[in-house]
Structures are given as structure tokens and as C-alpha cells.
Scaffold this active site. Structure first.
Site, short mmCIF file in Angstrom:
data_model
loop_
_atom_site.label_atom_id
_atom_site.label_comp_id
_atom_site.label_asym_id
_atom_site.label_seq_id
_atom_site.Cartn_x
_atom_site.Cartn_y
_atom_site.Cartn_z
CG ASP A 51 -0.54 -3.97 2.79
OD1 ASP A 51 0.58 -3.28 1.61
OD2 ASP A 51 -0.83 -3.36 4.35
CG HIS A 57 -0.48 0.14 2.57
ND1 HIS A 57 -0.32 -0.79 2.97
CD2 HIS A 57 0.05 1.17 3.35
CE1 HIS A 57 0.65 0.14 4.25
NE2 HIS A 57 -0.12 1.30 3.86
CB SER A 93 3.16 1.60 5.77
OG SER A 93 1.86 1.98 6.60
#
Length: 409
Positions: free
Chosen positions: A170, A124, A248
């Protein structure tokens, strides 16, 4: 005579009182003048003071505690392996550091996987370019700008080329053509050995502030969570280490400096950290990343089913397990005899509800996902399911053997 003497005494007393009052007024005036003039006209004693005289002493440095020394050493060793990652759709690249308090999605973290220039990050983080209107992005395409620390501790920018991406978990792998001296790989830990309560560290680029360290403890294990790609990830590590947008794709570390997870998601109502963060366990990363490097994609084991959404399952009074909504006609579940949701003479009949795979309980989709992540294509597993859960009485318990196939792309 007596009267004259008394008058003389009264005059003397009055004169003494007047003189005392005059002296008192003079003293008060001098004191007031001193107070008013002191800040502007220092006296002789004040004029003798130096800057050193009015500067407090500096406390001598104290040795770090044992735990502080460990944390500092881990950071110094691992921080050079942590990269700042920007997808190529961002218009600006703040090489010198964060130039705004909040960075848009597409600014995240990665870490060096090997000396060949491979880096790991979240899918992402690159979502704008990987899922953009341009269509499918093929391996070899330039998708990011990657900032690494050079020998002088200054960030140096490199183009990041896509090696492979796994939207379902992811994860994405990039490659940079950086000198070997700048590629300092992380050490991968065993997430199966992680325990609730153990200390953990996160290094990342929250809001663009590069290589920020936060600390915490492992709050829970085996957590299922939904990533920003919309996929379900099982077996996650929950921690209270502060993780914010920009973290992230960064490493979650134990106190030996080994990576035990990849920071991926936070639970929040505000967009900022609330002490509920989730990481993809390192053992999942260990299985996926080599496939992405070698094949550009992941060959994941599957039962060939589509699970029913929660509202549909609840309408059939299914509160635990995974109800089969559809099954691929020639997939493992159908071949083993498991039944999907279907229309019968009396209306819609609930599909079989999977409650166990390979001897491990399946309470929800997170459990099933985690179990299949641990399996390989071609593995034969026992699947236990409940049949007839929409009817009164005890449901029929069904046990079958299924050979796992590759998940459809």
C-alpha cells in the site's frame, strides 16, 4: 371629654396610616418604574460607562509547557513537507481548503521524500486511477494533483506523475515538478527503536482539512492489519492518534519530528476514528521507496507459496502458523521439500504448517509477511514446519533450508 379626646387620637392615627400607605405605594411605583425603564433609559451612572469598562481584561499569554513547545516546533518544521494529494479521477479540486465535510476516497496525504520532487503516499489514495478500468498505469503517467505550501504559506497545485507503486504494501511514489524551495523533505526515523507508550504525532488532511495535527501514543507494535488494497501488512505500528479518511499516506512522527510510519488504516465500525490506527513502519518504507524510485517496482523476497485461508486451516485444526495451500513447482519452498495441501489416498492431506522462518516465530500470516519484508532475494533461511497436523498424535517437525526468490508480479 375623654370620648372626644379618644376620637381625635383615632383620626390622627388613621391619617398617619393613610399617609404611610401612600408613601409606600409611591416608593414601590418609583422602584418598579426604575426597573422597567433601566434597560431602555440608562441612568447617569450607566451613561458614563464605556465599552472598555464592560469588556473583561485579556489574560496575558502564558509560555507553552515544555511538551507543548516541542509539539508546536515539530509541526512548524514538518507541516511544509506534508502534501494534499487528489487522484485525477476526482472532478473537483478544492484548492482553497475543504469545501465539504467529507471527501471521497482519492483525497489523501503525502510527504516530500527528497529535493528531486519525490513524494510518498498510500497506494489506495490513488486506487481509483491505479486500479481503474483503463488497465495498468505505467510510470510517468499523470495520476494526481498535489498541493504544496509555497513560501507565502498558500497552497500551490502541481501535477503528480507516477514513479512506482507497491499494492502489496500500500505504498506509491509520485514526482512533482516543483521549485526546490517548496521541497522540504522529512527526516526518516528508525521504527525498530519505537516503544509502546511513546508519544506520536500525525499530520494529514482528514476529510480534506489540510495539515491537521493530531497527537497520541504508540499503543502496540508488530500489529498485522489489512490495508484497503486487500493486502496483508505485518509489523504495523498501532496508535491512538486520531486518523480519519484523508489522513492516509501522511507521516506518523516521533517528538523529534522524524517519520516513524505512514498512516494507512483505521479500525472502525463507523468510518471515523475510534482510537485504533495503524501505520506502515518507517523501516519498511525505507526498503520499498528506493526500489520504487529506481526500478518502478519492488523486488520482494518470497517462499513461493500461497497460504491457506483461515477457514480451510481451521478445518484441519490449524490454529497457529501458516498452512501451505499451494507451492510454486520450482519455488523456494517446493525446492526445499515443503509440501502443499494435496489429495491423498484417504482424501485431502493438509499442507505443511510453517511455524518459524529465520529463527523467528510464525504465528500467523502477518508474522510471515513481516519476516519476509525484512529479508532480501537470495537470502538462505531456515524454515521450520509441522507435517501431519490433521492426524492424531504429535505432528512431525520438519526443518529445511530455503533460498528466497523474487515474489511473482
Amino acid at each position: 371629654m375623654a370620648t372626644a379626646q379618644r376620637q381625635e387620637q383615632q383620626r390622627a392615627a388613621a391619617a398617619a396610616a393613610a399617609e404611610s400607605a401612600t408613601l409606600s405605594r409611591r416608593g414601590a411605583g418609583m422602584l418598579l418604574s426604575s426597573l422597567l425603564l433601566a434597560p431602555w433609559a440608562p441612568g447617569a451612572a450607566q451613561a458614563a460607562l464605556t465599552l472598555e469598562d464592560v469588556t473583561p481584561p485579556v489574560a496575558p499569554p502564558q509560555p507553552l509547557s515544555a511538551r507543548e513547545a516541542v509539539v508546536a516546533a515539530v509541526y512548524e518544521r514538518v507541516a511544509p513537507a506534508v502534501a494534499n494529494v487528489y487522484d485525477v479521477t476526482l472532478r473537483t479540486l478544492p484548492v482553497g481548503g475543504a469545501q465539504a465535510v467529507e471527501q471521497p476516497e482519492g483525497n489523501g496525504t503525502g510527504f516530500v521524500w527528497d529535493t528531486e520532487g519525490h513524494l510518498v503516499t498510500n497506494y489506495h489514495v490513488l486506487g481509483s486511477v491505479l486500479s481503474g478500468a483503463a488497465g495498468k498505469v505505467l510510470p510517468g503517467a499523470k495520476v494526481a494533483r498535489v498541493l504544496l505550501l509555497n513560501e507565502d504559506g498558500v497552497q500551490q497545485a502541481f501535477d503528480g506523475y507516477l514513479v512506482g507503486a507497491d499494492k502489496a504494501r500500500d505504498l506509491a511514489v509520485l514526482k512533482v515538478n516543483a521549485p526546490a524551495s517548496l521541497l522540504r523533505p522529512v527526516t526518516l526515523g528508525d521504527s525498530s527503536a519505537v516503544r509502546v507508550g511513546q508519544a506520536c504525532l500525525a499530520i494529514g488532511n482528514p476529510f480534506g482539512f489540510e495539515r491537521t495535527l493530531t497527537t497520541g501514543v504508540v499503543s502496540a507494535l508488530g500489529r498485522g492489519f489489512q490495508s484497503q488494497t486487500g493486502s496483508t501488512i505485518g509489523g504495523g505500528i498501532q496508535t491512538d492518534a486520531a486518523v480519519n479518511p484523508g489522513n492516509s499516506g501522511g507521516p506518523l512522527l516521533d517528538l523529534s519530528g522524524a517519520v516513524i510510519g505512514v498512516n494507512t488504516a483505521i479500525f472502525t465500525n463507523t468510518g471515523a476514528s475510534t482510537g485504533l490506527s495503524f501505520a506502515i513502519p518507517s523501516n519498511t518504507v525505507r526498503r520499498i521507496v528506493p526500489q520504487l524510485i529506481r526500478l518502478g517496482a519492488v523486488q520482494r523476497a518470497s517462499l513461493g507459496i500461497q497460504p491457506a485461508a483461515d477457514p480451510i486451516a481451521r478445518s484441519f485444526k490449524v490454529s497457529e502458523g501458516v498452512m501451505i495451500q499451494t507451492a510454486e513447482p520450482k519455488g523456494p519452498a517446493a525446492a526445499a521439500g515443503l509440501l502443499p495441501t494435496r489429495r491423498g489416498l484417504g482424501g485431502v492431506v493438509a499442507g505443511d504448517v510453517i511455524v518459524s522462518v529465520a529463527g523467528q516465530p510464525v504465528r500467523n500470516l502477518f508474522d510471515l509477511t513481516s519476516i519476509l519484508d525484512e529479508a532480501s532475494v537470495g537470502d538462505e533461511v531456515e524454515v521450520v514446519a509441522l507435517r501431519g497436523v490433521d492426524q492424531a498424535g504429535e505432528p512431525q517437525r520438519v526443518a529445511v533450508r530455503a533460498t528466497l526468490a523474487a515474489e511473482a508480479a
